[in-house]
Design a protein around this motif. Structure first.
Motif, short mmCIF file in Angstrom:
data_model
loop_
_atom_site.label_atom_id
_atom_site.label_comp_id
_atom_site.label_asym_id
_atom_site.label_seq_id
_atom_site.Cartn_x
_atom_site.Cartn_y
_atom_site.Cartn_z
N GLN A 7 0.85 -1.19 0.00
CA GLN A 7 0.00 0.00 0.00
C GLN A 7 0.89 1.24 0.00
OE1 GLN A 7 -2.59 0.13 3.42
NE2 GLN A 7 -3.24 2.21 3.01
N GLU A 20 6.20 2.22 0.08
CA GLU A 20 5.05 1.34 0.23
C GLU A 20 5.17 0.56 1.53
OE1 GLU A 20 4.09 0.21 -4.36
OE2 GLU A 20 5.76 -0.83 -3.42
N ARG A 22 3.29 -2.77 4.02
CA ARG A 22 2.32 -3.86 4.12
C ARG A 22 2.48 -4.55 5.47
NH1 ARG A 22 4.45 -8.61 0.00
NH2 ARG A 22 6.38 -9.10 1.11
#
Length: 66
Positions: A7, A20, A22
């Motif tokens: 994400q 990112e 996760r």
């Protein structure tokens, strides 16, 4: 079992140059989207402490050029 989904922040827009994150069974993983093979792993409590500091502005000085 599928792998957890990476994400990125909605503030990144359509840029592929972003960080990112996760959630995994072992904690939290972070990576740069353009350097996907390099992953930093941390615990949920350590990540939570970092987020509290970021929200409080403790790292704002790192985003400006001298």
């Amino acid at each position: 079992m599928s792998s957890p989904t990476w994400q990125k922040s909605s503030y990144s827009g359509s840029s592929n140059a972003c960080v990112e994150v996760r959630v995994t069974e072992g904690g939290i993983e972070l990576r740069e989207s353009d350097e996907g093979e390099m992953v930093l792993r941390t615990t949920r409590p350590e990540f939570a402490a970092f987020l509290r500091g970021a929200k409080a502005g403790e790292f704002d000085h790192l985003t400006t050029t001298p």
